[in-house]
Design a protein around this motif. Structure first.
Motif, PDB file in Angstrom:
ATOM      1  N   ALA A  48      -3.816   6.608 -17.527  1.00  0.00           N
ATOM      2  CA  ALA A  48      -4.783   7.627 -17.285  1.00  0.00           C
ATOM      3  C   ALA A  48      -6.158   6.937 -16.979  1.00  0.00           C
ATOM      4  N   GLU A  49      -6.618   5.754 -17.727  1.00  0.00           N
ATOM      5  CA  GLU A  49      -7.774   5.344 -17.316  1.00  0.00           C
ATOM      6  C   GLU A  49      -7.995   4.821 -15.986  1.00  0.00           C
ATOM      7  N   THR A  50      -6.722   4.163 -15.611  1.00  0.00           N
ATOM      8  CA  THR A  50      -6.724   3.603 -14.101  1.00  0.00           C
ATOM      9  C   THR A  50      -6.859   4.642 -13.210  1.00  0.00           C
ATOM     10  N   TYR A  51      -6.157   5.641 -13.333  1.00  0.00           N
ATOM     11  CA  TYR A  51      -6.445   6.933 -12.526  1.00  0.00           C
ATOM     12  C   TYR A  51      -7.862   7.410 -12.544  1.00  0.00           C
ATOM     13  N   ARG A  52      -8.570   7.526 -13.709  1.00  0.00           N
ATOM     14  CA  ARG A  52      -9.920   7.938 -13.713  1.00  0.00           C
ATOM     15  C   ARG A  52     -10.870   6.853 -13.119  1.00  0.00           C
ATOM     16  N   ALA A  53     -10.619   5.601 -13.296  1.00  0.00           N
ATOM     17  CA  ALA A  53     -11.262   4.610 -12.407  1.00  0.00           C
ATOM     18  C   ALA A  53     -11.136   4.737 -10.833  1.00  0.00           C
ATOM     19  N   LEU A  54     -10.077   5.040 -10.641  1.00  0.00           N
ATOM     20  CA  LEU A  54      -9.828   5.120  -9.038  1.00  0.00           C
ATOM     21  C   LEU A  54     -10.186   6.176  -8.368  1.00  0.00           C
ATOM     22  N   ASP A  55     -10.281   7.460  -9.335  1.00  0.00           N
ATOM     23  CA  ASP A  55     -10.667   8.425  -8.859  1.00  0.00           C
ATOM     24  C   ASP A  55     -12.210   8.540  -8.814  1.00  0.00           C
ATOM     25  N   ALA A  56     -13.071   7.978  -9.834  1.00  0.00           N
ATOM     26  CA  ALA A  56     -14.648   7.755  -9.658  1.00  0.00           C
ATOM     27  C   ALA A  56     -15.000   6.901  -8.619  1.00  0.00           C
ATOM     28  N   ALA A  57     -14.116   5.857  -8.091  1.00  0.00           N
ATOM     29  CA  ALA A  57     -14.430   5.024  -7.011  1.00  0.00           C
ATOM     30  C   ALA A  57     -14.139   5.327  -5.841  1.00  0.00           C
ATOM     31  N   GLY A  58     -13.289   6.761  -5.606  1.00  0.00           N
ATOM     32  CA  GLY A  58     -13.109   7.333  -4.512  1.00  0.00           C
ATOM     33  C   GLY A  58     -11.915   6.807  -3.882  1.00  0.00           C
ATOM     34  N   GLU A  59     -11.068   6.195  -4.355  1.00  0.00           N
ATOM     35  CA  GLU A  59     -10.081   5.390  -3.973  1.00  0.00           C
ATOM     36  C   GLU A  59      -8.644   5.845  -4.240  1.00  0.00           C
ATOM     37  N   LEU A  60      -8.473   7.119  -5.099  1.00  0.00           N
ATOM     38  CA  LEU A  60      -7.400   7.502  -5.945  1.00  0.00           C
ATOM     39  C   LEU A  60      -6.301   7.966  -4.575  1.00  0.00           C
ATOM     40  N   ASP A  61      -6.701   8.722  -3.651  1.00  0.00           N
ATOM     41  CA  ASP A  61      -5.995   9.398  -2.652  1.00  0.00           C
ATOM     42  C   ASP A  61      -5.310   8.405  -1.651  1.00  0.00           C
ATOM     43  N   GLU A  62      -6.020   7.141  -1.670  1.00  0.00           N
ATOM     44  CA  GLU A  62      -5.423   6.089  -0.788  1.00  0.00           C
ATOM     45  C   GLU A  62      -4.830   5.030  -1.618  1.00  0.00           C
ATOM     46  N   LEU A  64      -1.687   3.336  -3.770  1.00  0.00           N
ATOM     47  CA  LEU A  64      -0.624   3.556  -4.201  1.00  0.00           C
ATOM     48  C   LEU A  64      -0.490   3.005  -5.493  1.00  0.00           C
ATOM     49  N   VAL A  65       0.118   3.746  -6.447  1.00  0.00           N
ATOM     50  CA  VAL A  65       0.158   3.571  -8.154  1.00  0.00           C
ATOM     51  C   VAL A  65       1.614   3.404  -8.291  1.00  0.00           C
ATOM     52  N   VAL A  66       2.103   2.624  -8.673  1.00  0.00           N
ATOM     53  CA  VAL A  66       3.483   2.612  -9.235  1.00  0.00           C
ATOM     54  C   VAL A  66       3.614   2.301 -10.681  1.00  0.00           C
ATOM     55  N   VAL A  67       4.610   3.280 -11.366  1.00  0.00           N
ATOM     56  CA  VAL A  67       4.643   3.080 -12.791  1.00  0.00           C
ATOM     57  C   VAL A  67       6.269   2.795 -13.114  1.00  0.00           C
ATOM     58  N   SER A  68       6.480   1.799 -13.640  1.00  0.00           N
ATOM     59  CA  SER A  68       8.124   1.693 -14.155  1.00  0.00           C
ATOM     60  C   SER A  68       8.330   0.395 -15.212  1.00  0.00           C
ATOM     61  N   ALA A  69       9.439   0.048 -15.408  1.00  0.00           N
ATOM     62  CA  ALA A  69       9.813  -0.553 -16.288  1.00  0.00           C
ATOM     63  C   ALA A  69      11.079  -1.411 -16.033  1.00  0.00           C
ATOM     64  N   ASP A  70      10.909  -2.663 -16.691  1.00  0.00           N
ATOM     65  CA  ASP A  70      12.212  -3.462 -16.138  1.00  0.00           C
ATOM     66  C   ASP A  70      13.667  -3.069 -17.066  1.00  0.00           C
ATOM     67  N   HIS A  71      13.299  -2.478 -18.188  1.00  0.00           N
ATOM     68  CA  HIS A  71      14.532  -2.048 -18.970  1.00  0.00           C
ATOM     69  C   HIS A  71      13.783  -1.146 -20.148  1.00  0.00           C
ATOM     70  N   PRO A  95      11.708   5.210 -16.030  1.00  0.00           N
ATOM     71  CA  PRO A  95      10.998   5.885 -15.196  1.00  0.00           C
ATOM     72  C   PRO A  95      10.605   5.124 -14.049  1.00  0.00           C
ATOM     73  N   LEU A  96      10.407   5.742 -12.850  1.00  0.00           N
ATOM     74  CA  LEU A  96       9.943   5.338 -11.744  1.00  0.00           C
ATOM     75  C   LEU A  96       9.043   6.413 -10.906  1.00  0.00           C
ATOM     76  N   VAL A  97       7.822   6.145 -11.225  1.00  0.00           N
ATOM     77  CA  VAL A  97       6.740   7.178 -10.701  1.00  0.00           C
ATOM     78  C   VAL A  97       5.821   6.480  -9.455  1.00  0.00           C
ATOM     79  N   PHE A  98       5.718   7.161  -8.444  1.00  0.00           N
ATOM     80  CA  PHE A  98       4.840   6.768  -7.067  1.00  0.00           C
ATOM     81  C   PHE A  98       3.789   7.785  -7.051  1.00  0.00           C
ATOM     82  N   SER A  99       2.402   7.298  -6.949  1.00  0.00           N
ATOM     83  CA  SER A  99       1.585   8.445  -6.730  1.00  0.00           C
ATOM     84  C   SER A  99       0.751   7.665  -5.635  1.00  0.00           C
ATOM     85  N   GLY A 100      -0.013   8.606  -5.067  1.00  0.00           N
ATOM     86  CA  GLY A 100      -1.010   8.166  -3.908  1.00  0.00           C
ATOM     87  C   GLY A 100      -0.468   8.723  -2.482  1.00  0.00           C
ATOM     88  N   PRO A 101      -0.431   7.976  -1.491  1.00  0.00           N
ATOM     89  CA  PRO A 101      -0.238   8.290  -0.189  1.00  0.00           C
ATOM     90  C   PRO A 101       1.371   8.384   0.065  1.00  0.00           C
TER      91      PRO A 101
END
Length: 173
Positions: A48-62, A64-71, A95-101
């Motif tokens: 969530a903090e990463t998303y907030r920082a990207l949004d504050a920098a105006g970079e969130l929409d551009e 690609l954020v990928v969240v996953s795990a190896d096991h 989980p495997l989550v993609f957000s962004g473009p």
């Protein structure tokens, strides 16, 4: 929402769950579950903090954020804890989550972690080397790529201990 657990106690409990899982008491299992939940919550806050920082920098929409795990993690299922050399679904399904473009939506399609690198390269407009075993999950416009999923191969084990290998196709292993 839980009382702190001393590092020494957590270390002893971790050792016990790996070496003597049959001796883990119900109270200790509850502590392990709460520690696991606290770990997941901590990562959730970091994301969530990463998303907030990207949004504050105006970079969130551009970006690609990928969240996953190896096991995954076992918390007493089949009397196992942690991630022992077994191939339980709780360890294989992550989980495997993609957000962004990329196109919005949700999919329960089975994919392999081998698909991560080709997907990221493809979305970045880079060529995917022929030596990669995975396949892009999105086209270069961020739209999901259809098609059937290939069986996912999972393996575990230490060298010399006799590896376990499985092929997972849809809901069959």
């Amino acid at each position: 929402g839980m009382d702190p657990v001393a590092r020494r106690e957590a270390t002893k409990l971790s050792r016990k769950m790996r070496l003597h899982p049959e001796d883990v008491t119900p109270a200790e299992r509850e502590t392990l579950e709460r520690l696991y939940d606290a770990c997941v919550l901590s990562w959730d806050r970091e994301i969530a903090e990463t998303y907030r920082a990207l949004d504050a920098a105006g970079e969130l929409d551009e970006t690609l954020v990928v969240v996953s795990a190896d096991h995954g993690e076992l918390l007493g299922e089949d009397s196992y804890y942690g991630h022992p050399p077994v191939l339980n679904q709780e360890l294989l399904r992550v989980p495997l989550v993609f957000s962004g473009p990329v196109a919005a939506g949700e999919s329960h399609q089975q994919v392999s972690l081998l698909d991560l690198a080709p997907t990221i390269l493809s979305l970045a407009g880079c060529e995917v080397p022929e030596t990669y075993q995975g396949r892009p999950l999105f086209d270069t416009d961020g739209e999901p790529v259809g098609g059937g999923s290939a069986p996912v191969i999972a393996e575990t084990g230490e060298e010399g201990d006799g590896d376990l290998v499985s092929a997972v196709d849809e809901n069959r292993k």
